[in-house]
Motif scaffolding. Structure first.
Motif, PDB file in Angstrom:
ATOM      1  N   ASP A 186       6.463 -16.239  -2.271  1.00  0.00           N
ATOM      2  CA  ASP A 186       5.046 -15.884  -1.716  1.00  0.00           C
ATOM      3  C   ASP A 186       5.131 -15.168  -0.424  1.00  0.00           C
ATOM      4  O   ASP A 186       4.789 -14.061  -0.410  1.00  0.00           O
ATOM      5  CB  ASP A 186       4.361 -17.057  -1.755  1.00  0.00           C
ATOM      6  CG  ASP A 186       2.726 -17.001  -1.195  1.00  0.00           C
ATOM      7  OD1 ASP A 186       2.322 -15.597  -1.587  1.00  0.00           O
ATOM      8  OD2 ASP A 186       2.343 -17.744  -0.460  1.00  0.00           O
ATOM      9  N   ARG A 187       5.707 -15.631   0.350  1.00  0.00           N
ATOM     10  CA  ARG A 187       6.168 -15.432   1.892  1.00  0.00           C
ATOM     11  C   ARG A 187       7.667 -14.955   1.834  1.00  0.00           C
ATOM     12  O   ARG A 187       8.338 -15.253   1.088  1.00  0.00           O
ATOM     13  CB  ARG A 187       5.750 -16.148   3.122  1.00  0.00           C
ATOM     14  CG  ARG A 187       4.466 -16.746   2.986  1.00  0.00           C
ATOM     15  CD  ARG A 187       3.322 -15.473   3.504  1.00  0.00           C
ATOM     16  NE  ARG A 187       2.332 -15.863   3.732  1.00  0.00           N
ATOM     17  CZ  ARG A 187       1.298 -15.248   4.538  1.00  0.00           C
ATOM     18  NH1 ARG A 187       1.419 -14.001   4.962  1.00  0.00           N
ATOM     19  NH2 ARG A 187      -0.338 -15.810   4.282  1.00  0.00           N
TER      20      ARG A 187
ATOM     21  N   SER B 143       4.098  -8.686  11.050  1.00  0.00           N
ATOM     22  CA  SER B 143       3.339  -7.590  10.755  1.00  0.00           C
ATOM     23  C   SER B 143       2.158  -7.484  11.782  1.00  0.00           C
ATOM     24  O   SER B 143       1.652  -6.464  12.168  1.00  0.00           O
ATOM     25  CB  SER B 143       2.632  -7.833   9.186  1.00  0.00           C
ATOM     26  OG  SER B 143       2.157  -9.069   9.068  1.00  0.00           O
TER      27      SER B 143
ATOM     28  N   SER C 137       8.094  -9.752  -0.294  1.00  0.00           N
ATOM     29  CA  SER C 137       8.306 -10.910  -0.891  1.00  0.00           C
ATOM     30  C   SER C 137       8.016 -10.570  -2.326  1.00  0.00           C
ATOM     31  O   SER C 137       7.409  -9.360  -2.775  1.00  0.00           O
ATOM     32  CB  SER C 137       7.318 -12.017  -0.513  1.00  0.00           C
ATOM     33  OG  SER C 137       5.886 -11.965  -0.702  1.00  0.00           O
TER      34      SER C 137
ATOM     35  N   ILE D 275       0.000  -5.233   4.995  1.00  0.00           N
ATOM     36  CA  ILE D 275      -1.039  -4.893   6.087  1.00  0.00           C
ATOM     37  C   ILE D 275      -0.972  -3.669   6.708  1.00  0.00           C
ATOM     38  O   ILE D 275      -1.715  -3.182   7.268  1.00  0.00           O
ATOM     39  CB  ILE D 275      -1.373  -6.037   6.869  1.00  0.00           C
ATOM     40  CG1 ILE D 275      -0.525  -6.339   7.858  1.00  0.00           C
ATOM     41  CG2 ILE D 275      -1.812  -7.253   6.152  1.00  0.00           C
ATOM     42  CD1 ILE D 275      -0.888  -7.411   9.062  1.00  0.00           C
TER      43      ILE D 275
ATOM     44  N   LYS E  98       5.364 -11.755  -4.172  1.00  0.00           N
ATOM     45  CA  LYS E  98       3.950 -11.392  -4.044  1.00  0.00           C
ATOM     46  C   LYS E  98       3.324 -10.168  -3.458  1.00  0.00           C
ATOM     47  O   LYS E  98       2.153 -10.156  -3.649  1.00  0.00           O
ATOM     48  CB  LYS E  98       3.303 -12.548  -3.507  1.00  0.00           C
ATOM     49  CG  LYS E  98       3.266 -13.961  -4.308  1.00  0.00           C
ATOM     50  CD  LYS E  98       2.353 -13.793  -5.636  1.00  0.00           C
ATOM     51  CE  LYS E  98       2.238 -15.068  -6.315  1.00  0.00           C
ATOM     52  NZ  LYS E  98       1.683 -16.016  -5.671  1.00  0.00           N
ATOM     53  N   THR E  99       4.295  -9.543  -2.795  1.00  0.00           N
ATOM     54  CA  THR E  99       3.940  -8.123  -2.207  1.00  0.00           C
ATOM     55  C   THR E  99       3.291  -7.285  -2.972  1.00  0.00           C
ATOM     56  O   THR E  99       3.861  -6.915  -4.203  1.00  0.00           O
ATOM     57  CB  THR E  99       4.890  -7.456  -1.427  1.00  0.00           C
ATOM     58  OG1 THR E  99       5.575  -8.239  -0.200  1.00  0.00           O
ATOM     59  CG2 THR E  99       4.538  -6.209  -0.465  1.00  0.00           C
ATOM     60  N   PRO E 100       2.126  -6.647  -2.707  1.00  0.00           N
ATOM     61  CA  PRO E 100       1.397  -5.641  -3.858  1.00  0.00           C
ATOM     62  C   PRO E 100       2.411  -4.564  -4.267  1.00  0.00           C
ATOM     63  O   PRO E 100       3.035  -3.923  -3.210  1.00  0.00           O
ATOM     64  CB  PRO E 100       0.078  -4.975  -2.856  1.00  0.00           C
ATOM     65  CG  PRO E 100      -0.063  -6.430  -2.009  1.00  0.00           C
ATOM     66  CD  PRO E 100       1.194  -6.854  -1.633  1.00  0.00           C
TER      67      PRO E 100
ATOM     68  N   TYR F 295       1.898  -1.351  -2.414  1.00  0.00           N
ATOM     69  CA  TYR F 295       2.411  -1.480  -0.846  1.00  0.00           C
ATOM     70  C   TYR F 295       4.085  -1.008  -1.307  1.00  0.00           C
ATOM     71  O   TYR F 295       4.696  -0.088  -0.219  1.00  0.00           O
ATOM     72  CB  TYR F 295       2.491  -2.501  -0.193  1.00  0.00           C
ATOM     73  CG  TYR F 295       2.818  -2.596   1.119  1.00  0.00           C
ATOM     74  CD1 TYR F 295       2.632  -1.598   2.228  1.00  0.00           C
ATOM     75  CD2 TYR F 295       3.956  -3.687   1.700  1.00  0.00           C
ATOM     76  CE1 TYR F 295       2.956  -1.346   3.307  1.00  0.00           C
ATOM     77  CE2 TYR F 295       4.529  -3.409   2.936  1.00  0.00           C
ATOM     78  CZ  TYR F 295       3.950  -2.398   3.880  1.00  0.00           C
ATOM     79  OH  TYR F 295       4.303  -2.274   5.048  1.00  0.00           O
TER      80      TYR F 295
ATOM     81  N   ASP G  14       6.372  -8.114   6.450  1.00  0.00           N
ATOM     82  CA  ASP G  14       4.960  -7.634   5.892  1.00  0.00           C
ATOM     83  C   ASP G  14       4.612  -7.904   4.620  1.00  0.00           C
ATOM     84  O   ASP G  14       4.806  -7.201   3.612  1.00  0.00           O
ATOM     85  CB  ASP G  14       4.685  -6.287   6.309  1.00  0.00           C
ATOM     86  CG  ASP G  14       3.375  -5.710   6.062  1.00  0.00           C
ATOM     87  OD1 ASP G  14       2.606  -6.610   5.953  1.00  0.00           O
ATOM     88  OD2 ASP G  14       3.019  -4.607   6.008  1.00  0.00           O
ATOM     89  N   SER G  15       4.693  -9.313   4.214  1.00  0.00           N
ATOM     90  CA  SER G  15       4.611  -9.653   2.666  1.00  0.00           C
ATOM     91  C   SER G  15       3.390  -9.300   2.163  1.00  0.00           C
ATOM     92  O   SER G  15       3.070  -9.377   1.074  1.00  0.00           O
ATOM     93  CB  SER G  15       4.867 -11.153   2.622  1.00  0.00           C
ATOM     94  OG  SER G  15       4.015 -11.942   3.337  1.00  0.00           O
ATOM     95  N   ARG G  16       2.344  -9.142   3.231  1.00  0.00           N
ATOM     96  CA  ARG G  16       0.805  -8.806   2.210  1.00  0.00           C
ATOM     97  C   ARG G  16       0.511  -7.253   2.377  1.00  0.00           C
ATOM     98  O   ARG G  16      -0.628  -6.924   1.912  1.00  0.00           O
ATOM     99  CB  ARG G  16      -0.163  -9.481   3.406  1.00  0.00           C
ATOM    100  CG  ARG G  16      -0.249 -10.956   3.194  1.00  0.00           C
ATOM    101  CD  ARG G  16      -0.172 -11.474   1.854  1.00  0.00           C
ATOM    102  NE  ARG G  16      -0.486 -12.881   1.579  1.00  0.00           N
ATOM    103  CZ  ARG G  16       0.753 -13.501   1.038  1.00  0.00           C
ATOM    104  NH1 ARG G  16       1.786 -13.002   0.789  1.00  0.00           N
ATOM    105  NH2 ARG G  16       0.783 -15.018   0.829  1.00  0.00           N
TER     106      ARG G  16
END
Length: 223
Positions: free
Chosen positions: A133-134, A43, A109, A87, A111-113, A116, A83-85
């Motif tokens: 998590d990731r 990402s 993942s 962004i 944990k991805t919001p 998103y 792009d697990s976060r």
């Protein structure tokens, strides 16, 4: 089954991915020569790469919410973006519009919001959700093979993702374009987050390109 994975990078003489001017024509000509089914990108690398596609991020349009129609003879690769976060929210249409990709598949993942995930669903992006998590890259590649039939994936990314791929024993070959520049102390090492040492390689190919670049291809030897 995991697709064959090749790391492809342009680096300086001292092994940096930054601090010098890469020849993008040479870089992508050699990459396209592999005829990959997909190109995997992290990402952060993708976000940095938006500057190559447009100076200012354009607003979304109606077509950006629709999956593109792909012709059977389209030679372009898909882009797998990890792009697990989340962004890249608000930027994904830049990649979908690119003339270099069929479409984008996002790796996320657990944990991805959820915001998103909804952003991706509303715009009809395929995504592979794996890892607590990731992103679990190994499992994501297995799913990509099963779901889309990908047999060859090329990593065109930075040191973090490439280090993860090597760390997990997923890489079969490393393709490096040596640029005749030295980045020095401001450079960024290609495998800067790789913790294990002693990865052994066997030279498969060395070629001079345009009289000044050296293309080296190594096989990663299994332990």
């Amino acid at each position: 089954m995991i697709p064959k994975l090749i790391i492809h990078n342009s680096i300086s003489l001292d092994g940096s991915t930054t601090g010098f001017e890469a020849n993008l024509d040479v870089h992508y000509k050699l990459l396209s020569g592999y005829q990959p089914d997909a190109i995997i990108v992290g990402s952060n690398t993708a976000r940095t790469g938006t500057q190559f596609f447009c100076e200012i991020i354009p607003p979304e349009e109606e077509l950006d919410f629709k999956k593109p129609e792909i012709q059977p003879d389209d030679p372009r690769a898909y882009w797998l973006i990890a792009d697990s976060r989340g962004i890249l929210e608000g930027l994904m249409h830049v990649f979908r519009r690119s003339e270099y990709s069929k479409d984008v598949i996002v790796l996320v993942s657990e944990k991805t919001p959820e915001g998103y995930i909804n952003y991706l669903k509303e715009r009809n992006y395929d995504f592979i959700r794996t890892g607590a998590d990731r992103v679990n890259i190994r499992h994501a590649l297995e799913v990509a093979n099963e779901r889309y039939g990908f047999e060859l994936v090329v990593s065109d990314s930075g040191g973090v993702l490439n280090s993860i791929l090597l760390e997990h024993g997923l890489v079969e070959e490393i393709s490096l374009i040596i640029t005749p520049e030295i980045a020095g102390r401001n450079g960024t090492n290609l495998f800067r987050t790789l913790e294990k040492s002693g990865t052994r390689l066997e030279l498969l190919k060395n070629q001079i390109v345009e009289k000044q670049y050296v293309h080296l291809v190594y096989q990663v030897l299994k332990e």
